[in-house]
Design a protein around this motif. Sequence first.
Motif, PDB file in Angstrom:
ATOM      1  N   GLN A 224       0.826  -1.209   0.000  1.00  0.00           N
ATOM      2  CA  GLN A 224       0.000   0.000   0.000  1.00  0.00           C
ATOM      3  C   GLN A 224       0.861   1.260   0.000  1.00  0.00           C
ATOM      4  O   GLN A 224       0.592   2.208  -0.749  1.00  0.00           O
ATOM      5  CB  GLN A 224      -0.920  -0.007   1.219  1.00  0.00           C
ATOM      6  N   SER A 225       1.914   1.271   0.811  1.00  0.00           N
ATOM      7  CA  SER A 225       2.769   2.456   0.874  1.00  0.00           C
ATOM      8  C   SER A 225       3.543   2.642  -0.429  1.00  0.00           C
ATOM      9  O   SER A 225       3.793   3.782  -0.850  1.00  0.00           O
ATOM     10  CB  SER A 225       3.734   2.370   2.063  1.00  0.00           C
ATOM     11  N   GLN A 227       2.453   1.849  -3.441  1.00  0.00           N
ATOM     12  CA  GLN A 227       1.522   2.419  -4.403  1.00  0.00           C
ATOM     13  C   GLN A 227       1.297   3.902  -4.136  1.00  0.00           C
ATOM     14  O   GLN A 227       1.239   4.714  -5.068  1.00  0.00           O
ATOM     15  CB  GLN A 227       0.190   1.662  -4.339  1.00  0.00           C
ATOM     16  N   GLN A 228       1.183   4.274  -2.861  1.00  0.00           N
ATOM     17  CA  GLN A 228       1.015   5.681  -2.509  1.00  0.00           C
ATOM     18  C   GLN A 228       2.231   6.494  -2.928  1.00  0.00           C
ATOM     19  O   GLN A 228       2.108   7.615  -3.416  1.00  0.00           O
ATOM     20  CB  GLN A 228       0.775   5.811  -1.011  1.00  0.00           C
ATOM     21  N   PHE A 229       3.424   5.912  -2.746  1.00  0.00           N
ATOM     22  CA  PHE A 229       4.651   6.608  -3.124  1.00  0.00           C
ATOM     23  C   PHE A 229       4.709   6.815  -4.633  1.00  0.00           C
ATOM     24  O   PHE A 229       5.034   7.912  -5.112  1.00  0.00           O
ATOM     25  CB  PHE A 229       5.866   5.801  -2.666  1.00  0.00           C
ATOM     26  N   GLN A 231       2.219   6.966  -6.720  1.00  0.00           N
ATOM     27  CA  GLN A 231       1.206   7.947  -7.125  1.00  0.00           C
ATOM     28  C   GLN A 231       1.601   9.377  -6.762  1.00  0.00           C
ATOM     29  O   GLN A 231       1.151  10.328  -7.395  1.00  0.00           O
ATOM     30  CB  GLN A 231      -0.130   7.597  -6.487  1.00  0.00           C
ATOM     31  N   SER A 232       2.466   9.511  -5.726  1.00  0.00           N
ATOM     32  CA  SER A 232       2.862  10.855  -5.293  1.00  0.00           C
ATOM     33  C   SER A 232       4.067  11.394  -6.059  1.00  0.00           C
ATOM     34  O   SER A 232       4.423  12.567  -5.896  1.00  0.00           O
ATOM     35  CB  SER A 232       3.200  10.840  -3.796  1.00  0.00           C
TER      36      SER A 232
END
Length: 321
Positions: A224-225, A227-229, A231-232
């Motif tokens: 999850q982290s 994917q967040q990274f 996307q950011s």
Amino acid sequence: MRADRLISILLLLQNRAKMTTKELANELEVNPRTISRDMDALSSAGFPVIADRGTSGGWRLLESYKTNLTGLKAEEIKTLFLLPSLHLMKDLGISEDWHAAREKLLASLPASFHGQAQDVWDRIHIDTNSWRQSPEKVTAFTILQESLWQDKRLLIQYERVDGEQRERIVSPLGLVAKSSTWYFIAGVGGDIRTYRASRILSAQFTDETFERPADFRLATFWEQSSQQFIQSLPTYEVEAELSPSILSRIKFTGRFVQQIHLEDSLPNGWIPASFCFDTEEEAAQYSLGFGNQIRIVSPMRLKEIVYSRAKSLIEMLENDQ
């Protein structure tokens, strides 16, 4: 297929004590409705599956029940002999233990499997090092690893990307290897943070203990982290035209390009392409590296930057003559 999934459910519940419908669905890569139907089928077949309701609920087996469905298939045995990353195991200090365990596993199997194990080693080898490996020295790696088993908080000193050094008291939760780079996952206050292990300059145990979150799953957190990274990450898109002579080289320049989309050739033979970089600077350096083999279409600012730098280079060369 369904029979294999039902067996997998029983083994998962036996090994993990309790799992929610969502956790089982994610583990077996099916939707929650499929798991609900599977649990009904298991119950109808006489297997003692129990549903606990409430916020801490989930599926479990009757405590006294143990399955006898633990026989390994030939293909499953082969997967056990895939060679993991040796250099990561050396980082963890377990390479010798792994080799010893592998030999014991091989000795416990019928002789007919011995040749298959060697066949796996001769056909598949996993190497997570990059071609231009620059191993990072992790000064506090031993303490970071030990801390995961003691449930004691650590006092760490780490260096930020900008060079500033800070101290933190953290609750160790896990270590993750991304390629050949180690990351340290730890709780800080009410948050869970990721530290690049090589930036942790020192670590020492405190006398303070902590309770590991019961619902924390390292692999799930990392996925999850990550994917967040991703996307950011900043994006800088470029439209260009390419000379056919560089098509075989555009993805192998040593510079990071997120995606390259090519279109049909123009009447002059050049090929329209779309690129995506992290920053304008990366895009400029990439474009300059191909000289007159890339024609930038947009953004106009990048075109001006490349023109200005190329002009400065020509002037410098002329002055050196």
